[in-house]
Design a protein around this motif. Structure first.
Motif, PDB file in Angstrom:
ATOM      1  N   TRP A  33       0.739  -1.286  -0.091  1.00 36.08           N
ATOM      2  CA  TRP A  33       0.055   0.118  -0.012  1.00 36.08           C
ATOM      3  C   TRP A  33       0.772   1.195   0.052  1.00 36.08           C
ATOM      4  CZ3 TRP A  33       1.075   2.662   4.297  1.00 36.08           C
ATOM      5  CH2 TRP A  33       1.444   2.111   5.467  1.00 36.08           C
ATOM      6  N   PHE A  34       2.293   1.139   0.192  1.00 34.27           N
ATOM      7  CA  PHE A  34       2.995   2.345   0.185  1.00 34.27           C
ATOM      8  C   PHE A  34       3.955   2.558  -0.706  1.00 34.27           C
ATOM      9  CE2 PHE A  34       6.166   5.013   2.759  1.00 34.27           C
ATOM     10  CZ  PHE A  34       5.490   6.049   2.908  1.00 34.27           C
ATOM     11  N   PRO A  35       4.124   3.428  -1.664  1.00 35.49           N
ATOM     12  CA  PRO A  35       5.352   3.449  -2.473  1.00 35.49           C
ATOM     13  C   PRO A  35       6.629   3.607  -1.951  1.00 35.49           C
ATOM     14  CG  PRO A  35       3.958   5.544  -2.473  1.00 35.49           C
ATOM     15  CD  PRO A  35       3.524   4.935  -1.457  1.00 35.49           C
ATOM     16  N   PHE A  36       6.962   3.826  -0.812  1.00 36.22           N
ATOM     17  CA  PHE A  36       8.380   3.755  -0.304  1.00 36.22           C
ATOM     18  C   PHE A  36       8.251   2.980   0.951  1.00 36.22           C
ATOM     19  CE2 PHE A  36       7.601   7.778  -2.578  1.00 36.22           C
ATOM     20  CZ  PHE A  36       8.748   7.719  -3.328  1.00 36.22           C
ATOM     21  N   PRO A  37       8.104   1.782   0.804  1.00 32.55           N
ATOM     22  CA  PRO A  37       8.037   0.752   2.102  1.00 32.55           C
ATOM     23  C   PRO A  37       9.537   0.902   2.849  1.00 32.55           C
ATOM     24  CG  PRO A  37       8.067  -0.693   0.113  1.00 32.55           C
ATOM     25  CD  PRO A  37       7.713   0.758  -0.352  1.00 32.55           C
ATOM     26  N   GLN A  38      10.493   1.095   2.139  1.00 28.69           N
ATOM     27  CA  GLN A  38      11.954   1.247   2.738  1.00 28.69           C
ATOM     28  C   GLN A  38      11.845   2.150   3.707  1.00 28.69           C
ATOM     29  OE1 GLN A  38      11.432   0.369  -0.568  1.00 28.69           O
ATOM     30  NE2 GLN A  38      11.987  -1.426  -0.361  1.00 28.69           N
ATOM     31  N   LEU A  39      10.989   3.407   3.700  1.00 25.78           N
ATOM     32  CA  LEU A  39      11.096   4.346   4.758  1.00 25.78           C
ATOM     33  C   LEU A  39      10.216   3.921   5.934  1.00 25.78           C
ATOM     34  CD1 LEU A  39      11.516   7.437   5.216  1.00 25.78           C
ATOM     35  CD2 LEU A  39       9.257   7.848   4.438  1.00 25.78           C
ATOM     36  N   VAL A  40       9.331   3.053   5.856  1.00 31.63           N
ATOM     37  CA  VAL A  40       8.738   2.513   7.161  1.00 31.63           C
ATOM     38  C   VAL A  40       9.910   1.455   7.865  1.00 31.63           C
ATOM     39  CG1 VAL A  40       7.115   0.977   7.878  1.00 31.63           C
ATOM     40  CG2 VAL A  40       6.486   2.365   6.028  1.00 31.63           C
ATOM     41  N   LEU A  41      10.619   0.721   7.144  1.00 32.58           N
ATOM     42  CA  LEU A  41      11.607  -0.073   7.649  1.00 32.58           C
ATOM     43  C   LEU A  41      12.905   0.959   8.365  1.00 32.58           C
ATOM     44  CD1 LEU A  41      13.345  -2.748   8.277  1.00 32.58           C
ATOM     45  CD2 LEU A  41      14.367  -2.137   6.231  1.00 32.58           C
ATOM     46  N   ALA A  42      12.990   1.904   7.491  1.00 31.85           N
ATOM     47  CA  ALA A  42      13.814   3.036   8.227  1.00 31.85           C
ATOM     48  C   ALA A  42      13.469   3.631   9.391  1.00 31.85           C
ATOM     49  CB  ALA A  42      14.132   4.151   7.200  1.00 31.85           C
ATOM     50  N   LEU A  43      12.328   3.806   9.457  1.00 33.39           N
ATOM     51  CA  LEU A  43      11.752   4.344  10.778  1.00 33.39           C
ATOM     52  C   LEU A  43      11.657   3.339  11.852  1.00 33.39           C
ATOM     53  CD1 LEU A  43       8.514   6.406   9.537  1.00 33.39           C
ATOM     54  CD2 LEU A  43      10.409   7.619  10.301  1.00 33.39           C
ATOM     55  N   CYS A  44      11.510   2.190  11.624  1.00 32.78           N
ATOM     56  CA  CYS A  44      11.707   1.001  12.703  1.00 32.78           C
ATOM     57  C   CYS A  44      13.029   1.089  13.097  1.00 32.78           C
ATOM     58  CB  CYS A  44      11.409  -0.284  11.865  1.00 32.78           C
ATOM     59  SG  CYS A  44       9.688  -0.547  11.591  1.00 32.78           S
ATOM     60  N   TRP A  45      14.126   1.368  12.156  1.00 35.63           N
ATOM     61  CA  TRP A  45      15.407   1.099  12.527  1.00 35.63           C
ATOM     62  C   TRP A  45      15.863   2.571  13.316  1.00 35.63           C
ATOM     63  CZ3 TRP A  45      19.193  -2.268  13.123  1.00 35.63           C
ATOM     64  CH2 TRP A  45      19.021  -3.820  12.236  1.00 35.63           C
ATOM     65  N   GLY A  46      15.187   3.551  13.160  1.00 33.95           N
ATOM     66  CA  GLY A  46      15.412   4.630  13.878  1.00 33.95           C
ATOM     67  C   GLY A  46      14.984   4.567  15.333  1.00 33.95           C
ATOM     68  N   PHE A  47      14.228   3.668  15.826  1.00 27.42           N
ATOM     69  CA  PHE A  47      14.273   3.144  17.225  1.00 27.42           C
ATOM     70  C   PHE A  47      15.289   2.641  17.696  1.00 27.42           C
ATOM     71  CE2 PHE A  47       9.832   3.914  16.215  1.00 27.42           C
ATOM     72  CZ  PHE A  47       9.444   4.665  17.161  1.00 27.42           C
ATOM     73  N   ALA A  48      16.285   2.093  16.729  1.00 24.88           N
ATOM     74  CA  ALA A  48      17.495   1.524  17.293  1.00 24.88           C
ATOM     75  C   ALA A  48      18.699   2.731  17.739  1.00 24.88           C
ATOM     76  CB  ALA A  48      18.216   0.653  16.260  1.00 24.88           C
ATOM     77  N   VAL A  49      18.327   3.723  17.396  1.00 24.28           N
ATOM     78  CA  VAL A  49      19.045   4.930  18.150  1.00 24.28           C
ATOM     79  C   VAL A  49      18.247   5.569  19.369  1.00 24.28           C
ATOM     80  CG1 VAL A  49      19.811   7.345  17.418  1.00 24.28           C
ATOM     81  CG2 VAL A  49      20.150   5.397  15.875  1.00 24.28           C
ATOM     82  N   LEU A  50      16.930   5.608  19.279  1.00 26.94           N
ATOM     83  CA  LEU A  50      16.368   6.380  20.474  1.00 26.94           C
ATOM     84  C   LEU A  50      16.424   5.469  21.553  1.00 26.94           C
ATOM     85  CD1 LEU A  50      13.559   7.398  18.287  1.00 26.94           C
ATOM     86  CD2 LEU A  50      15.354   8.987  18.828  1.00 26.94           C
ATOM     87  N   ILE A  51      16.257   4.285  21.601  1.00 21.94           N
ATOM     88  CA  ILE A  51      15.795   3.284  22.768  1.00 21.94           C
ATOM     89  C   ILE A  51      17.395   3.407  23.539  1.00 21.94           C
ATOM     90  CG2 ILE A  51      15.309   1.214  23.659  1.00 21.94           C
ATOM     91  CD1 ILE A  51      13.174   1.082  21.357  1.00 21.94           C
ATOM     92  N   PRO A  52      18.470   3.042  22.939  1.00 21.24           N
ATOM     93  CA  PRO A  52      19.698   3.047  23.778  1.00 21.24           C
ATOM     94  C   PRO A  52      20.013   4.342  24.210  1.00 21.24           C
ATOM     95  CG  PRO A  52      20.073   1.871  21.703  1.00 21.24           C
ATOM     96  CD  PRO A  52      18.679   2.332  21.572  1.00 21.24           C
ATOM     97  N   TRP A  53      19.847   5.574  23.380  1.00 27.60           N
ATOM     98  CA  TRP A  53      19.897   6.597  23.775  1.00 27.60           C
ATOM     99  C   TRP A  53      19.181   6.955  25.194  1.00 27.60           C
ATOM    100  CZ3 TRP A  53      22.994  10.545  20.948  1.00 27.60           C
ATOM    101  CH2 TRP A  53      23.238  11.774  21.551  1.00 27.60           C
ATOM    102  N   ALA A  54      17.933   6.650  25.197  1.00 26.88           N
ATOM    103  CA  ALA A  54      17.229   6.988  26.358  1.00 26.88           C
ATOM    104  C   ALA A  54      17.501   5.970  27.630  1.00 26.88           C
ATOM    105  CB  ALA A  54      15.705   6.590  26.115  1.00 26.88           C
TER     106      ALA A  54
END
Length: 181
Positions: A33-54
């Motif tokens: 349903w989304f023309p850029f599913p790689q962006l959804v994956l990128a947002l998921c990986w973004g949490f790999a920065v946020l959670i350890p920082w927190a």
């Protein structure tokens, strides 16, 4: 792991883990349903920065964090777009979407821009944290050059799409290690 988190950051880390669930759960269907599913994956990986920082700081504050998050998201989008380039024919045949299909001939440029944002954001975050050691900057420079070489190589028409992307992604694993470690 959760039990080992400092009490001061436990609530924030759990909240971030819960916030990560929607994109993680949406990602498997995003190609439909989304023309850029790689962006959804990128947002998921973004949490790999946020959670350890927190976990380490007990807060989500500061420009270095935002820049590091941006670097992770832009790198993941570029990296997964390269992977998607190898699957264009299959994706088109089965009717799923990808950034490689949506961007078409502009995909190599999008990869180059994603990688440029990655290395510039990491450089800015490092400068803000006053990191001056060559142990950071030498791998950063090598990775920056290698990423742009990879993006440039994607433009070459002399290699089959699937072999080109697969071979480049093998070398990209080494590049990634240099940047993010």
């Amino acid at each position: 792991v959760v039990l080992a988190l400092p009490r001061a950051s436990l609530g924030l880390c759990l909240g971030l883990a819960l916030a990560a669930l929607p994109p993680v759960l949406l990602y498997p269907s995003a190609k439909r349903w989304f023309p850029f599913p790689q962006l959804v994956l990128a947002l998921c990986w973004g949490f790999a920065v946020l959670i350890p920082w927190a976990a380490a700081s007990g807060a989500l504050q500061g420009l270095p964090l935002a820049l590091t998050w941006l670097a992770a998201v832009s790198w993941t989008f570029g990296f997964d777009t390269v992977y998607a380039m190898a699957d264009r024919d299959d994706d088109r045949r089965v009717g799923v979407r990808s950034s490689a299909l949506s961007l078409a001939d502009r995909a190599p440029l999008a990869v180059a821009l994603s990688y440029a944002v990655t290395v510039l954001a990491l450089a800015a975050a490092a400068l803000l944290r006053q990191i001056t050691t060559p142990l950071f900057w030498l791998p950063w420079l090598l990775a920056a050059l290698a990423m742009q070489w990879e993006a440039w190589a994607l433009r070459r028409p002399d290699l089959p799409r699937d072999r080109k992307s697969t071979r480049l992604n093998s070398s990209h694993t080494v590049i990634s290690y240099a940047v993010f470690c």
